[in-house]
Design a protein around this motif. Structure first.
Motif, PDB file in Angstrom:
ATOM      1  N   PRO A 190     -10.834 -23.363 -41.784  1.00  0.00           N
ATOM      2  CA  PRO A 190     -10.175 -23.881 -40.584  1.00  0.00           C
ATOM      3  C   PRO A 190      -8.643 -23.906 -40.707  1.00  0.00           C
ATOM      4  N   SER A 191      -7.991 -23.478 -39.642  1.00  0.00           N
ATOM      5  CA  SER A 191      -6.528 -23.570 -39.632  1.00  0.00           C
ATOM      6  C   SER A 191      -6.078 -25.022 -39.513  1.00  0.00           C
ATOM      7  N   SER A 192      -7.005 -25.907 -39.194  1.00  0.00           N
ATOM      8  CA  SER A 192      -6.712 -27.344 -39.142  1.00  0.00           C
ATOM      9  C   SER A 192      -6.849 -28.012 -40.503  1.00  0.00           C
ATOM     10  N   SER A 193      -7.271 -27.266 -41.515  1.00  0.00           N
ATOM     11  CA  SER A 193      -7.394 -27.819 -42.872  1.00  0.00           C
ATOM     12  C   SER A 193      -6.038 -28.295 -43.367  1.00  0.00           C
ATOM     13  N   ASP A 194      -6.066 -29.314 -44.207  1.00  0.00           N
ATOM     14  CA  ASP A 194      -4.819 -29.780 -44.812  1.00  0.00           C
ATOM     15  C   ASP A 194      -4.188 -28.692 -45.663  1.00  0.00           C
ATOM     16  N   LEU A 195      -5.032 -27.913 -46.342  1.00  0.00           N
ATOM     17  CA  LEU A 195      -4.500 -26.935 -47.284  1.00  0.00           C
ATOM     18  C   LEU A 195      -5.558 -25.893 -47.608  1.00  0.00           C
ATOM     19  N   VAL A 196      -5.127 -24.640 -47.696  1.00  0.00           N
ATOM     20  CA  VAL A 196      -5.967 -23.568 -48.215  1.00  0.00           C
ATOM     21  C   VAL A 196      -5.207 -22.919 -49.370  1.00  0.00           C
ATOM     22  N   VAL A 197      -5.756 -23.032 -50.574  1.00  0.00           N
ATOM     23  CA  VAL A 197      -5.152 -22.445 -51.766  1.00  0.00           C
ATOM     24  C   VAL A 197      -5.998 -21.260 -52.206  1.00  0.00           C
ATOM     25  N   ILE A 198      -5.372 -20.110 -52.345  1.00  0.00           N
ATOM     26  CA  ILE A 198      -6.052 -18.937 -52.897  1.00  0.00           C
ATOM     27  C   ILE A 198      -5.366 -18.583 -54.201  1.00  0.00           C
ATOM     28  N   ASN A 199      -6.012 -18.964 -55.301  1.00  0.00           N
ATOM     29  CA  ASN A 199      -5.482 -18.688 -56.633  1.00  0.00           C
ATOM     30  C   ASN A 199      -5.888 -17.278 -57.047  1.00  0.00           C
ATOM     31  N   VAL A 200      -4.895 -16.418 -57.199  1.00  0.00           N
ATOM     32  CA  VAL A 200      -5.144 -15.031 -57.587  1.00  0.00           C
ATOM     33  C   VAL A 200      -5.000 -14.920 -59.099  1.00  0.00           C
ATOM     34  N   THR A 201      -6.033 -14.421 -59.749  1.00  0.00           N
ATOM     35  CA  THR A 201      -6.052 -14.394 -61.216  1.00  0.00           C
ATOM     36  C   THR A 201      -5.400 -13.149 -61.801  1.00  0.00           C
ATOM     37  N   ASP A 202      -5.120 -12.134 -61.000  1.00  0.00           N
ATOM     38  CA  ASP A 202      -4.588 -10.858 -61.506  1.00  0.00           C
ATOM     39  C   ASP A 202      -3.156 -10.992 -62.011  1.00  0.00           C
ATOM     40  N   GLU A 203      -2.861 -10.260 -63.083  1.00  0.00           N
ATOM     41  CA  GLU A 203      -1.501 -10.216 -63.610  1.00  0.00           C
ATOM     42  C   GLU A 203      -0.643  -9.201 -62.865  1.00  0.00           C
ATOM     43  N   THR A 204      -1.264  -8.183 -62.326  1.00  0.00           N
ATOM     44  CA  THR A 204      -0.579  -7.223 -61.468  1.00  0.00           C
ATOM     45  C   THR A 204      -1.413  -7.027 -60.216  1.00  0.00           C
ATOM     46  N   PHE A 205      -0.744  -6.787 -59.102  1.00  0.00           N
ATOM     47  CA  PHE A 205      -1.444  -6.554 -57.850  1.00  0.00           C
ATOM     48  C   PHE A 205      -0.745  -5.392 -57.160  1.00  0.00           C
ATOM     49  N   ALA A 206      -1.334  -4.204 -57.254  1.00  0.00           N
ATOM     50  CA  ALA A 206      -0.741  -3.002 -56.674  1.00  0.00           C
ATOM     51  C   ALA A 206      -1.846  -2.037 -56.277  1.00  0.00           C
ATOM     52  N   PRO A 207      -2.655  -2.389 -55.281  1.00  0.00           N
ATOM     53  CA  PRO A 207      -3.760  -1.521 -54.880  1.00  0.00           C
ATOM     54  C   PRO A 207      -3.260  -0.225 -54.253  1.00  0.00           C
ATOM     55  N   ASN A 208      -4.033   0.845 -54.429  1.00  0.00           N
ATOM     56  CA  ASN A 208      -3.662   2.125 -53.848  1.00  0.00           C
ATOM     57  C   ASN A 208      -3.797   2.110 -52.327  1.00  0.00           C
ATOM     58  N   TRP A 209      -4.761   1.353 -51.833  1.00  0.00           N
ATOM     59  CA  TRP A 209      -4.939   1.280 -50.388  1.00  0.00           C
ATOM     60  C   TRP A 209      -5.464  -0.105 -50.028  1.00  0.00           C
ATOM     61  N   PHE A 210      -4.910  -0.633 -48.954  1.00  0.00           N
ATOM     62  CA  PHE A 210      -5.373  -1.944 -48.503  1.00  0.00           C
ATOM     63  C   PHE A 210      -5.351  -1.951 -46.989  1.00  0.00           C
ATOM     64  N   GLY A 211      -6.383  -2.527 -46.398  1.00  0.00           N
ATOM     65  CA  GLY A 211      -6.482  -2.561 -44.947  1.00  0.00           C
ATOM     66  C   GLY A 211      -5.702  -3.694 -44.336  1.00  0.00           C
ATOM     67  N   SER A 212      -6.387  -4.775 -43.962  1.00  0.00           N
ATOM     68  CA  SER A 212      -5.733  -5.854 -43.235  1.00  0.00           C
ATOM     69  C   SER A 212      -6.280  -7.206 -43.677  1.00  0.00           C
ATOM     70  N   LEU A 213      -5.597  -8.256 -43.229  1.00  0.00           N
ATOM     71  CA  LEU A 213      -6.052  -9.616 -43.430  1.00  0.00           C
ATOM     72  C   LEU A 213      -6.492 -10.173 -42.083  1.00  0.00           C
ATOM     73  N   PHE A 214      -7.720 -10.658 -42.032  1.00  0.00           N
ATOM     74  CA  PHE A 214      -8.270 -11.181 -40.788  1.00  0.00           C
ATOM     75  C   PHE A 214      -8.565 -12.670 -40.939  1.00  0.00           C
ATOM     76  N   HIS A 215      -8.475 -13.374 -39.820  1.00  0.00           N
ATOM     77  CA  HIS A 215      -8.781 -14.796 -39.782  1.00  0.00           C
ATOM     78  C   HIS A 215      -9.903 -15.026 -38.777  1.00  0.00           C
ATOM     79  N   GLU A 216     -10.833 -15.899 -39.133  1.00  0.00           N
ATOM     80  CA  GLU A 216     -11.977 -16.185 -38.273  1.00  0.00           C
ATOM     81  C   GLU A 216     -11.549 -16.656 -36.889  1.00  0.00           C
ATOM     82  N   GLU A 217     -10.475 -17.431 -36.816  1.00  0.00           N
ATOM     83  CA  GLU A 217     -10.079 -18.035 -35.549  1.00  0.00           C
ATOM     84  C   GLU A 217      -9.287 -17.093 -34.655  1.00  0.00           C
TER      85      GLU A 217
END
Length: 337
Positions: A190-217
């Motif tokens: 929910p966008s009404s949540s107090d907080l959304v934390v996404i902890n990314v564990t990767d040391e490098t992030f460089a994908p060759n191809w990436f689409g999009s980020l979508f939200h349920e709302e």
């Protein structure tokens, strides 16, 4: 001198009110604090940017090199009363403008600084930000978030490589995940949540191809991501070759943006945009963060929100205050010997 009962009564109520509304040792949760709180882009070291803009304030601890860049072009004019661009080191600037506020440069300036939509704006050299202290603050915050217990679930579609985050908590949603296989991200929290934390564990992030980020709302509404913080606690290199939504906390990472926009605040070690594309859009983080350095397993951790006593406790406090009032009044009204 006789003390007015009104003064005693007022003091008693103030004491009770203080206990109810501001308990000793209690601390509220807060949004993004520290030196970067008002900045769209905050870097501890260098910025190299060709083209595009930073819609909000920008701060660079090292050197900044700008060509055809607009800084703070979505902010109103302060007429010289506010600073919209801070550079701790040297500034090299060409065909670029600072909008609505001053530029503060600790080192030398090479090139002409153009001020747009601002009467009386100028280049100053005040020592405005302690970038090393800021680095320590945000590294601690990043570690605090990384230590939070996972509350949501993640799933990766083996065919589409869509990574789905699911969290139904209107309080805090925490996810811990690698993005190495993801080609698309779908957030169902929910966008009404107090907080959304996404902890990314990767040391490098460089994908060759990436689409999009979508939200349920609302897929196309970046404001739905303003309570989201992407915590790249372990990352040293991040290559955004696509648009990204949400605040990015990457205190140890050198980031590049080769295409698209980052729709949120960015805190990182350095940034490079050298292909005449890519922008930082000024979506302010609105989530409620835990105090830096605390962990949920620590019993001494203050609560995220101020606790209000139960009704029985309030009545007890009022009773104690009333008893004190009566005792004090009797003492004051006794004949003096």
């Amino acid at each position: 001198m006789r003390t007015s009962p009104f003064l005693i009564r007022s003091g008693t109520l103030a004491l009770v009110g203080g206990l109810i509304l501001g308990q000793p040792g209690a601390a509220m949760g807060f949004g993004l604090t520290g030196a970067a709180s008002d900045y769209n882009l905050f870097l501890f070291e260098n910025l190299y940017q060709r083209g595009g803009d930073v819609e909000g304030r920008a701060a660079v601890g090292g050197n900044a090199s700008l060509t055809s860049v607009g800084i703070a072009d979505r902010l109103p004019s302060s007429n010289g009363s506010d600073t919209h661009f801070v550079v701790g080191g040297d500034l090299t600037i060409q065909n670029s403008g600072i909008f609505g506020g001053n530029a503060n440069v600790g080192g030398t300036v090479t090139g002409d600084v153009y001020f747009n939509n601002c009467q009386g704006c100028q280049v100053t050299s005040d020592d405005l930000i302690d970038f090393e202290a800021a680095r320590n603050h945000y590294q601690n915050l990043s570690q605090t978030l990384f230590n939070l217990e996972t509350t949501g679930t993640t799933s990766l579609n083996p065919h589409s490589k869509q990574l789905r985050f699911t969290g139904n908590n209107t309080g805090t949603n925490v996810f811990n995940v690698s993005l190495s296989e993801a080609r698309e991200i779908f957030l169902d929290a929910p966008s009404s949540s107090d907080l959304v934390v996404i902890n990314v564990t990767d040391e490098t992030f460089a994908p060759n191809w990436f689409g999009s980020l979508f939200h349920e709302e609302a897929n196309a509404d970046s404001s739905k991501w303003q309570n989201v913080i992407w915590n790249f606690a372990n990352a040293t290199t991040i290559d955004f070759s696509f648009s990204w939504r949400g605040t990015v906390l990457a205190p140890n990472a050198d980031i590049s943006l080769r295409n698209g926009n980052i729709e949120g605040q960015v805190i990182a070690n350095s940034a490079r945009l050298d292909v005449w594309s890519g922008e930082f859009h000024n979506y302010e983080f609105t989530g409620t963060l835990p105090p830096s350095g605390s962990t949920p397993d620590d019993p001494s951790t203050p609560p995220l929100r101020r606790e209000i006593p139960e009704p029985t406790m309030i009545l007890g406090l009022l009773a104690v205050g009333a008893m004190g009032l009566v005792k004090r009044r009797n003492t004051l009204e006794q004949p003096q010997g």
